[in-house]
Write a protein that holds these residues in place. Structure first.
Motif, PDB file in Angstrom:
ATOM      1  N   ALA A 152       0.952  -1.113   0.144  1.00 52.23           N
ATOM      2  CA  ALA A 152       0.076  -0.106  -0.029  1.00 52.23           C
ATOM      3  C   ALA A 152       0.974   1.182  -0.049  1.00 52.23           C
ATOM      4  O   ALA A 152       0.378   2.263  -0.552  1.00 52.23           O
ATOM      5  CB  ALA A 152      -0.854   0.118   1.318  1.00 52.23           C
ATOM      6  N   ILE A 153       1.959   1.325   0.915  1.00 48.53           N
ATOM      7  CA  ILE A 153       2.656   2.344   0.748  1.00 48.53           C
ATOM      8  C   ILE A 153       3.452   2.706  -0.540  1.00 48.53           C
ATOM      9  O   ILE A 153       3.647   3.516  -0.947  1.00 48.53           O
ATOM     10  CB  ILE A 153       3.691   2.180   2.040  1.00 48.53           C
ATOM     11  N   GLN A 154       3.972   1.271  -1.151  1.00 48.14           N
ATOM     12  CA  GLN A 154       4.807   1.409  -2.456  1.00 48.14           C
ATOM     13  C   GLN A 154       3.556   1.965  -3.389  1.00 48.14           C
ATOM     14  O   GLN A 154       3.754   2.676  -4.317  1.00 48.14           O
ATOM     15  CB  GLN A 154       4.892   0.050  -2.789  1.00 48.14           C
ATOM     16  N   TYR A 155       2.325   1.706  -3.524  1.00 45.03           N
ATOM     17  CA  TYR A 155       1.178   2.135  -4.413  1.00 45.03           C
ATOM     18  C   TYR A 155       1.243   3.663  -3.965  1.00 45.03           C
ATOM     19  O   TYR A 155       1.043   4.394  -5.184  1.00 45.03           O
ATOM     20  CB  TYR A 155       0.010   1.607  -3.668  1.00 45.03           C
ATOM     21  N   ALA A 156       1.185   4.315  -2.846  1.00 48.55           N
ATOM     22  CA  ALA A 156       1.241   5.543  -2.682  1.00 48.55           C
ATOM     23  C   ALA A 156       2.352   6.255  -3.334  1.00 48.55           C
ATOM     24  O   ALA A 156       2.369   7.293  -3.902  1.00 48.55           O
ATOM     25  CB  ALA A 156       0.900   5.812  -1.336  1.00 48.55           C
ATOM     26  N   ALA A 157       3.455   5.543  -2.952  1.00 49.63           N
ATOM     27  CA  ALA A 157       4.774   6.207  -3.611  1.00 49.63           C
ATOM     28  C   ALA A 157       4.729   6.325  -5.194  1.00 49.63           C
ATOM     29  O   ALA A 157       5.144   7.402  -5.730  1.00 49.63           O
ATOM     30  CB  ALA A 157       5.929   5.539  -3.091  1.00 49.63           C
ATOM     31  N   ARG A 163       3.942   7.611 -11.190  1.00 49.93           N
ATOM     32  CA  ARG A 163       4.166   6.138 -11.865  1.00 49.93           C
ATOM     33  C   ARG A 163       2.788   5.475 -11.986  1.00 49.93           C
ATOM     34  O   ARG A 163       1.925   5.673 -10.771  1.00 49.93           O
ATOM     35  CB  ARG A 163       5.244   5.190 -11.164  1.00 49.93           C
ATOM     36  N   ALA A 164       2.789   4.625 -12.973  1.00 46.79           N
ATOM     37  CA  ALA A 164       1.571   3.861 -12.910  1.00 46.79           C
ATOM     38  C   ALA A 164       1.428   2.855 -11.720  1.00 46.79           C
ATOM     39  O   ALA A 164       2.118   2.345 -11.041  1.00 46.79           O
ATOM     40  CB  ALA A 164       1.501   2.767 -14.033  1.00 46.79           C
ATOM     41  N   GLN A 165       0.168   2.548 -10.895  1.00 47.20           N
ATOM     42  CA  GLN A 165       0.034   1.986 -10.159  1.00 47.20           C
ATOM     43  C   GLN A 165      -0.192   0.409 -10.200  1.00 47.20           C
ATOM     44  O   GLN A 165      -0.431   0.050 -11.369  1.00 47.20           O
ATOM     45  CB  GLN A 165      -1.224   2.220  -9.240  1.00 47.20           C
TER      46      GLN A 165
END
Ligand code: FES
Ligand code: FES
Length: 170
Positions: A152-157, A163-165
């Protein structure tokens, strides 16, 4: 001798709003937020600075509000999970990430995780997986959902970096 405790004035900007209250000097910031401000998003897990459920942002730092006196927050800016969404009402990238990647189970740790992650991404906008794991080491999830919290944190970053999610977690 009297056992009356003299109340002290505390003025804090909470989620962008200046508030002033009179409190016992021993009042903890978590109790100030929950009981004086009615902001119950920040949770109380251990009250001994171990679990991180009470994490809020204070002057740009993530703090465990169970180990900060309300008087120490005098003249600071405090942000809680209630103030996290964008001004237009849409979810913050982290809130969206936790939803998309199933970053929560019971959700008890989630407000503290979100606030810790917000400060983590402010300090390090493009963290590696190891840096995320290290960065949230002070926040415990009793459901042990760490894998998806990291995603989830990588998604937000990714979102904040344009960048594409990634696809939602399994
Ligand atoms: S309630 Fe503050 S760290 Fe656990
Ligand atoms: S989702 Fe249950 S404590 Fe973390």
């Amino acid at each position: 001798m009297t056992d009356t405790i003299e109340q002290v004035a505390v003025a804090v900007t909470v989620n962008g709003k200046r508030v002033k209250r009179f409190v016992d000097p021993r009042t903890l910031l978590i109790h100030f937020l929950r009981e004086e401000m009615n902001l119950t998003g920040s949770h109380i897990g251990c009250e001994t600075s171990h679990c991180g459920a009470c994490t809020v942002e204070m002057d740009g730092l993530s703090v465990k509000s169970c180990t900060v006196f309300a008087v120490q927050a005098n003249d600071t800016e405090v942000n809680t999970v209630e103030g996290m969404a964008n001004a237009d009402g849409t979810l913050h990238a982290l809130q969206e990430g936790f939803r998309q990647m199933h970053g929560l189970q019971c959700g008890f740790c989630t407000p503290g995780m979100l606030m810790r992650a917000k400060v983590l991404l402010a300090e390090n906008p493009d963290p590696s997986e190891d840096e995320i794991r290290f960065g949230i080491a002070g926040n415990l999830c009793r459901c042990t959902g760490y894998q998806n919290i990291v995603k989830a944190i990588q998604y937000a970053a990714d979102k904040l970096n344009g960048r594409a999610q990634k696809e939602a977690a399994e």
